[in-house]
Motif scaffolding. Structure first.
Motif, PDB file in Angstrom:
ATOM      1  N   ARG A   1      68.541  15.534 -47.593  1.00  0.00           N
ATOM      2  CA  ARG A   1      68.471  16.457 -46.453  1.00  0.00           C
ATOM      3  C   ARG A   1      69.199  17.762 -46.765  1.00  0.00           C
ATOM      4  O   ARG A   1      68.733  18.847 -46.405  1.00  0.00           O
ATOM      5  N   ARG A   2      70.332  17.636 -47.415  1.00  0.00           N
ATOM      6  CA  ARG A   2      71.113  18.830 -47.725  1.00  0.00           C
ATOM      7  C   ARG A   2      70.372  19.737 -48.704  1.00  0.00           C
ATOM      8  O   ARG A   2      70.269  20.950 -48.509  1.00  0.00           O
ATOM      9  N   ASN A   3      69.822  19.139 -49.759  1.00  0.00           N
ATOM     10  CA  ASN A   3      69.061  19.937 -50.730  1.00  0.00           C
ATOM     11  C   ASN A   3      67.805  20.535 -50.111  1.00  0.00           C
ATOM     12  O   ASN A   3      67.424  21.669 -50.414  1.00  0.00           O
ATOM     13  N   ALA A   4      67.143  19.748 -49.271  1.00  0.00           N
ATOM     14  CA  ALA A   4      65.934  20.262 -48.618  1.00  0.00           C
ATOM     15  C   ALA A   4      66.257  21.454 -47.727  1.00  0.00           C
ATOM     16  O   ALA A   4      65.529  22.464 -47.716  1.00  0.00           O
ATOM     17  N   LEU A   5      67.349  21.376 -46.997  1.00  0.00           N
ATOM     18  CA  LEU A   5      67.714  22.482 -46.110  1.00  0.00           C
ATOM     19  C   LEU A   5      68.112  23.721 -46.915  1.00  0.00           C
ATOM     20  O   LEU A   5      67.751  24.852 -46.559  1.00  0.00           O
ATOM     21  N   MET A   6      68.860  23.514 -48.011  1.00  0.00           N
ATOM     22  CA  MET A   6      69.222  24.659 -48.841  1.00  0.00           C
ATOM     23  C   MET A   6      67.986  25.291 -49.471  1.00  0.00           C
ATOM     24  O   MET A   6      67.868  26.526 -49.540  1.00  0.00           O
ATOM     25  N   ALA A   7      67.057  24.457 -49.925  1.00  0.00           N
ATOM     26  CA  ALA A   7      65.837  24.992 -50.535  1.00  0.00           C
ATOM     27  C   ALA A   7      65.001  25.751 -49.508  1.00  0.00           C
ATOM     28  O   ALA A   7      64.511  26.859 -49.772  1.00  0.00           O
ATOM     29  N   LEU A   8      64.847  25.188 -48.329  1.00  0.00           N
ATOM     30  CA  LEU A   8      64.068  25.862 -47.294  1.00  0.00           C
ATOM     31  C   LEU A   8      64.756  27.141 -46.825  1.00  0.00           C
ATOM     32  O   LEU A   8      64.086  28.133 -46.499  1.00  0.00           O
ATOM     33  N   THR A   9      66.076  27.110 -46.781  1.00  0.00           N
ATOM     34  CA  THR A   9      66.799  28.329 -46.416  1.00  0.00           C
ATOM     35  C   THR A   9      66.510  29.443 -47.410  1.00  0.00           C
ATOM     36  O   THR A   9      66.255  30.605 -47.033  1.00  0.00           O
TER      37      THR A   9
END
Length: 1421
Positions: free
Chosen positions: A1043-1051
């Motif tokens: 979740r953390r990596n996905a949010l950073m990538a989407l950001t």
């Protein structure tokens, strides 16, 4: 005989009026006196410029006395005394000049030149000077004053006062032109020689008279004041010097005792005469120009002081000045200055009485009137604050009167009173007699911390801060004040929070308990002194001392615990605040608390590290300074102080030992830091080195720690030193001895090797050939342990090696050899390292090729331009490309890097005749070939590494760690080739959505896949666009890392506009409610950055996404987004809406959404969103009132929705204007009417939750014995009501009404086959029965009914912001539903009642429209 001049009580009574015709012999003496000084309005023609010029000439010229005037005056006064308008009551010439002068003053605005105004003002000032000089000369000689002195003085004072008021009024109206130096052209009918002749004819002819005039000129001369006033061409009443000069002459008539004795025979004047000066002073006090001019202000203060002290004007002046204060805010300072001057004169009782009366009248002003007059309230507050600053003792005497204003509604007045209380408390600090007053005022000031107005709360906190800075707070007040201030740090107003943090900072810095605020240490000392005071053998004096010490330490414990609790609860949210002031003040507070060793501030540097990455320059600078204080200065100073305290020999600690302590703290911090904190530490160290704020001794100690030359150094400390050294190397170049040390001791450990390779990559510009020793050392790191070290070493090879491709091929061959032969078992570790290095080499090779292409383009552009920017030929370009080859050039020998780049320079120079476009095309073609070669099956990477990566990535039986690395390697190859990415993209998303989510290795694989997919989206955005929703699905993964990596990538992708946020914005919003705190922080950061990112029309991205977000969140099930979660999200996101037009558009969309809200929960959430907006504009309030029909149904049915709307009403009233108040009153009346219980018809259902569609509630309630056809029709209407044409919906509704009525009649029929009453009535009316015929009639009667606009959805954006969808119209034709079909199913009403209900429904229904063309039926957008 002289005619005395009688001054009326109100000098304005002497105005321009028609000359009265009086028959001789019938007028009395007083009437004749008054008529003598009357001025006719037609004395001069105001419309004629020549007449106006003549009036100015007569008013400003010297008076030539006639024979009868000389005979009447006799020997009274000198020549100057006789020549003027001030003797208008004695001479005919003076009367003529007075009439012209008074006419000019009355029509001052018509004198449109500075020259004319200067002449008139100079003549008036000359008259006042002559009158005062005559009186002073007579008083000095001791002779009797002339009989005409009284009338002359009255007339001079009157004209001067009148002129002051007229000029002040002109200055306020901006009529007086400033800076005019050129006079108006003189009319031809009045040439200058003719005027000189007229003056000469009027001059006295006797020698005695002329000698008097000459003597007077020589004796008196022109004073500086006269010279200034006579500079008529530059006259400007707004100029400080000219105002002061004129007012000095005017004040001379009331200040001089000689003038008063000459006029009145004593030092006191008559009241009417004094009123002239007081009224002029009041008028001057109302001028902002006077209030800002210190010199003019002093003259006005003297005028009022004379009237108050000598002539008993205390009461009347105080009343008048209070009115002046209410009209002019700037009058507060002059008033207080005057009070200060009067109260300093201890022998003047009139001044003291005036001061008391003025303060008393200010304190007793009507609070209700002040609440309505904001300007007057600010003036009163400024007066009270200035009075308390300059005269605290007088404020203390009248503080009881001022405290009454605390109950008023004006926050400005309350602010002034709070400030006054603080000044009084500061004044009473040194007094022991007024303890009761001090305690009462302290209690009142503590209560003001909870004032309803945020401005008053902030002012109260600032007042406490001033008391704390003045060191006047009592000891027992520190804990109480600290706890109350801690609650204000959570205030909803930013300026209140800022004042609260500043006050807490002051309390910490100025605490009386010592240099350390440790509650445990204070508690131990408290227990010790309590035991000492309880011992029976203790002496009385010792017992008293012990008790006082116990009280002191009890207060210290309480204060330390209060500060500790406040920092623990308030500091984390304040550091994350979006207000810069909150963050900066909190950082300063934490630094001070850490200095005093407060428990909750022990790790204050950790949250500050994240602020180093802030985009706000002020926040970043504050964080850098705070970390420098906490990590560099504070440890050194603390160690020195501790060493001195523990040293018994008196030997001072060495500087080197202190530096070692500082470095030890830094490396320990690096060892315990997280990944994010490590990045922030890197940025902080680079910023400090860049600004030369890191001492050289600290850097040297880092190198000593790396080399293990410092006693007590551990491996973790050496690793931390290596990290800090690479941060320094990013800014400063490494010396040769430092490079040698890195090679000797920096590459032994994998972690140290990682940071040392990074320092090597950034800290030098040397280029090495493939056989250089450094290259071999880096190859050993790549082949050794540590994946991170291998990646960093490979990056250093590509940065520093001249031929990195050859070194990479050599590395791959050695890694392939590690795999073994065909018959041996493949080692998983060897396979992982091969995949890791192979994928990294592929990306590094691509990046290296692109960097070389970019370098060639840049060199080509530079060499194709000469020194002047013009193109040069190929020979010149070749000569510039190889400057070392030119003979006679001095310089250093070419390095290996320079010689290796020589071929590239020759290539660029050889293309001198080629165009830049051709070069770009060739380089792009070369890059295409490089990409194809990297993934080609004939190459080592594409033929061996890529197939292995694809095989193991898709092999479910492979080890998890190997599969994770293979997937990462595969995605790296996919970033090189778009065809390869399209081939394996479905497989990567399959791995991302794998069902087996329990294994840790699988979670790592998914986390890596998310990052790789973000890289793919950045490189091939069109390829990843169809898969965007699957990328958002990773936000709901069970593993926190995914979740953390996905949010950073989407950001990263969203902020760089690589993907468009559409319906998936709700997924990002739900991250605000994630269980992991770091995910929540990332989500908050994303929305904060979106709020700063403007759209094409200036609207923030958050505003554009809000409709979609709210619409999607309201449709989420409660398990994903409950009511409380929705409201927390809405509260955070809607806080970014600041513009009024955005608020208005959101109000429109939310209200339109409430019209079609399917459930009461949705309506409540939407109403709650309305309460979060700011209603500061009139348009927003009016729009909300216009949309009444959208939310009236839900407001009537649901109490919570109605309560939210009342909250909106309360917020709108805080900023409403008088024109908006009427709209709010009407809106409140309608809301209150909805809240009243309505009279329900007998047998009606109790009010419950509205149906899916409020406008069709009667269709959605099941009834007894309903025909199945009715159920089907109801379902059809509910399904198609928003997307079917109006004609079809009307026909369906008519059919439903008919079936409902039939079912109702059948349910209460008498069993005799009685015909339906509605059909019977329609048959009697000739309307036919029901069934298909009725439906056909309905359809045919409305063949071309206007189609309403489609319903506005929450997906629509503001048209003002170039949104693609429009909102619903303000007025729309509503569907008519028979409301009786629901509630009267089981009623026994007769047919007449049913007929009345149907009549009412029919009357509300739209009438049939005639057939129209299609063009006329187009909706108006």
């Amino acid at each position: 005989m002289f005619t005395p001049f009688i001054i009326p009580v109100h000098f304005e009574d002497l105005a321009v009026r028609a000359r009265q015709r009086v028959r001789s012999g019938e007028e009395d003496e007083e009437r004749a006196k008054y008529v003598r000084f009357s001025v006719t309005p037609d004395l001069y023609d105001l419309a004629d410029q020549l007449s106006v010029s003549e009036a100015v000439r007569v008013a400003s010229s010297e008076v030539a006395l006639e024979a009868e005037d000389l005979e009447a005056l006799g020997d009274t006064g000198g020549a100057e005394w006789r020549n003027g308008w001030w003797l208008a009551h004695a001479t005919a010439s003076g009367l003529e000049q007075f009439q012209a002068l008074y006419w000019c003053v009355h029509h001052w605005a018509s004198l449109d030149t500075a020259l004319a105004r200067g002449q008139v003002a100079s003549r008036v000032a000359t008259g006042m000077r002559h009158v005062a000089a005559m009186a002073e000369a007579t008083d000095a000689e001791g002779s009797d004053a002339p009989a005409l002195m009284l009338s002359a003085g009255r007339l001079a004072a009157f004209v001067g006062a009148f002129l002051v008021q007229v000029m002040e009024q002109s200055l306020e109206d901006s009529v007086v032109p400033t800076g005019l130096t050129t006079p108006a052209p003189r009319p031809a009918a009045h040439p200058r020689p003719r005027r000189q002749k007229q003056r000469a004819a009027r001059r006295p002819t006797s020698a005695s008279d002329s000698s008097d005039v000459d003597d007077g000129d020589e004796e008196n001369g022109d004073s500086p004041v006269d010279e200034m006033l006579l500079a008529c061409a530059d006259f400007d009443w707004s100029a400080s010097e000219q105002r002061e000069a004129f007012l000095e002459q005017f004040a001379r008539l009331i200040e001089s005792s000689a003038v008063l004795r000459a006029m009145f025979g004593r030092n006191a004047a008559e009241e009417a005469y004094v009123n002239l000066f007081c009224r002029a002073a009041y008028r001057l006090m109302e001028s902002a120009t006077t209030c800002k001019d210190k010199r003019v202000r002093a003259v006005v203060t003297r005028l009022l002081g004379v009237g108050v002290q000598r002539h008993g004007q205390a009461v009347s002046a105080s009343t008048a000045l209070v009115q002046v204060l209410l009209r002019q805010e700037l009058a507060a300072v002059p008033l207080v200055e005057m009070l200060q001057a009067l109260t300093d004169a201890s022998d003047e009782q009139g001044g003291r009485r005036f001061a008391q009366e003025l303060v008393r009248q200010v304190g007793r002003l009507n609070a209700a009137d002040l609440a309505k007059d904001l300007a007057g309230a600010k003036s009163v507050a400024a007066f009270v604050m200035e009075l308390s600053d300059r005269l605290p003792q007088w404020t203390q005497r009248h503080i009881g009167v001022l405290l009454e204003q605390l109950d008023g509604e004006s926050y400005a007045v309350r602010n002034g009173v709070v400030h006054a209380i603080g000044r009084v408390l500061q004044h009473l600090a040194s007094s022991t007699d007024d303890a009761e007053t001090r305690d009462a005022l302290t209690h009142i000031l503590l209560e003001r911390l909870a004032d309803v107005s945020s401005f008053t709360r902030a002012r109260t906190l600032q007042t406490w801060n001033a008391l704390c800075e003045a060191r006047v707070l009592p000891l027992q007040l520190f804990p109480t004040l600290a706890r109350q201030v801690a609650s204000r740090t959570h205030d909803r107003s930013s300026h209140v929070r800022r004042a609260a943090i500043q006050l807490m900072h002051a309390l910490v810095r100025h605490n009386p308990y010592g240099a350390r605020l440790e509650a445990n240490a204070f508690r131990a000392k408290l227990e010790e002194h309590q035991r000492a005071s309880e011992m029976p053998e203790t002496e009385l004096e010792s017992e008293t001392t012990a008790r006082n010490a116990a009280v002191f330490y009890a207060s210290a414990v309480d204060f330390a615990e209060a500060i500790d609790e406040a920092l623990a609860t308030a500091a984390p949210p304040l550091l994350r605040s979006r207000f810069v002031t909150d963050v900066i003040e909190t950082v300063a507070l934490l630094v001070a608390a850490s200095r005093l060793q407060v428990r909750s501030a022990a790790d204050a540097h950790r949250p500050m590290l994240l602020l180093v990455m802030s985009r706000e320059a002020a926040v970043k600078e504050a964080a850098l300074n705070a970390l420098e204080e906490l990590l560099l200065r504070a440890p050194y100073e603390a160690w020195v102080a501790r060493t001195r305290a523990q040293s018994n020999s008196g030997q001072l600690p060495t500087h080197a030992a202190g530096v070692v302590q500082v470095v030890r703290g830094l490396v320990q911090l690096v060892a315990a830091a997280t990944v994010g904190e490590v990045a922030c530490l890197d940025e902080w160290m680079q910023a400090l080195v860049r600004t030369e704020r890191v001492p050289a001794a600290v850097v040297q100690c880092l190198w000593d720690t790396l080399a293990d030359r410092v006693p007590g150094t551990t491996l973790a400390m050496r690793r931390g030193a290596a990290f800090l050294i690479q941060s320094v190397a990013r800014v400063q170049a490494l010396a040769p001895w430092q490079l040698a040390q890195l090679e000797t001791v920096g590459l032994d450990d994998a972690v140290m090797a990682r940071w040392c390779c990074d320092a090597l990559r950034c800290g030098t510009d040397e280029r090495w050939p493939p056989d250089h020793p450094w290259v071999g050392r880096l190859e050993s790191v790549v082949l050794g342990e540590g994946e991170a070290a291998a990646a960093t070493a490979l990056a250093a090879l590509y940065a520093r090696c001249t031929h990195p491709g050859a070194v990479a091929a050599r590395l791959l061959q050695r890694l392939v050899q590690r795999l073994g032969g065909a018959e041996t078992t493949v080692s998983a570790a060897a396979a992982r390292r091969l995949l890791q290095v192979g994928g990294a080499i592929a990306l590094q090779q691509l990046a290296y090729a692109e960097s070389q292409a970019h370098r060639l383009r840049r060199q080509y552009r530079q060499q194709r331009r000469g020194p002047s920017g013009e193109a040069i030929d190929a020979d010149t370009a070749q000569a510039q490309a190889a400057p070392e080859a030119r003979p006679g050039r001095r310089g250093r020998r070419p390095t290996a890097a320079a010689s290796s780049d020589h071929d590239d320079d020759d290539l660029v120079a050889s293309t001198g005749a080629a165009s830049a476009t051709a070069l770009d095309a060739d380089l792009d073609a070369l890059l295409k070939e490089v990409e194809a070669e990297l993934v080609s099956p004939d190459a080592l990477l594409g033929g061996l590494v890529l197939p292995l990566a694809a095989h193991w990535a898709l092999d479910s039986t492979a080890p998890s760690s190997l599969q994770s690395m293979a997937l990462l390697c595969l995605t790296r190859f996919m970033c090189i080739s778009e065809a390869l990415a399209a081939q394996y993209l479905p497989h990567v998303f399959t791995c991302l959505a794998a069902a087996d989510t329990s294994a840790a290795a699988a979670a790592v694989a998914r986390a890596n896949a998310v990052v790789a997919l973000s890289d793919l989206a950045f490189r091939f955005p069109n390829l990843l666009e169809p898969w965007t929703r699957h990328l958002y699905a990773a936000l709901r993964d069970q593993d926190t890392r995914v979740r953390r990596n996905a949010l950073m990538a989407l950001t990263h992708l969203v902020l760089n506009d690589m993907i468009k946020v559409k319906g998936q914005v709700a997924e990002l919003a739900l991250c605000l409610e994630d269980a992991d705190g770091r995910v929540v922080d990332l989500a908050r950061t994303l929305f904060y950055d979106l709020s700063r990112k403007g759209g094409p029309s200036g609207a923030s991205a958050v505003y554009q996404l809000l409709p979609d977000m709210i619409s999607c969140l309201t449709r989420r099930p409660p398990s994903e987004c409950g009511t409380e979660a929705f409201r927390r999200i809405a509260r955070f996101v809607l806080s970014f809406i600041e513009r009024e037009r955005h608020t208005e558009a959101l109000v429109d969309k939310l209200c339109q959404r409430m019209r079609t809200a399917p459930t009461a929960a949705d309506a409540r959430n939407l109403a709650y969103c309305l309460t979060l907006l700011n209603y500061t504009g009139e348009r927003t309030v009016r729009r909300l009132s216009d949309l009444w029909k959208c939310y009236a149904e839900w407001a009537a049915r649901d109490a919570e929705v109605r309560q939210h709307l009342l909250m909106v009403l309360g917020k709108a009233r805080k900023f409403c204007k008088p024109t908006t108040k009427v709209v709010l009153d009407e809106w409140e009346a309608r809301l209150q009417q909805l809240g009243k219980p309505a009279e329900e018809p007998e047998g009606a259902e109790a009010a419950g939750e509205p149906s899916a569609t409020p406008a069709a509630d009667s269709l959605m309630t099941p009834t007894a014995d309903i025909d199945p056809e009715l159920e089907a029709m109801r379902h059809k209407v509910e399904t198609l009501r928003l997307r079917t044409p109006a004609t079809v919906r009307q026909a369906a509704l008519a059919r439903v009404r008919q079936l409902t009525a039939d079912a109702r009649s059948a349910s209460r029929g008498n069993g005799n086959g009685k015909e339906n009453s509605i059909r019977r009535r329609r048959r009697r009316r000739g309307g036919g029965g029901g069934g298909k015929e009725n439906r056909g009639d309905v359809v045919s009667s409305h063949p071309y009914r206007r189609r309403p606009r489609r319903q506005a959805s929450m997906h629509e954006e503001d048209p003002e912001d170039q949104a693609p969808i429009r909102t619903a119209p303000r007025t729309r034709r509503k569907l008519v539903v028979d409301a009786t079909s629901e509630s009267d199913v089981n009623d026994d009403d007769d047919d007449d009642e049913e007929e009345e209900e149907e009549e009412e429904a029919v009357s509300r229904s739209p009438s049939p429209s005639p057939p129209r063309t299609r063009r006329a039926l187009r909706p108006v957008h």
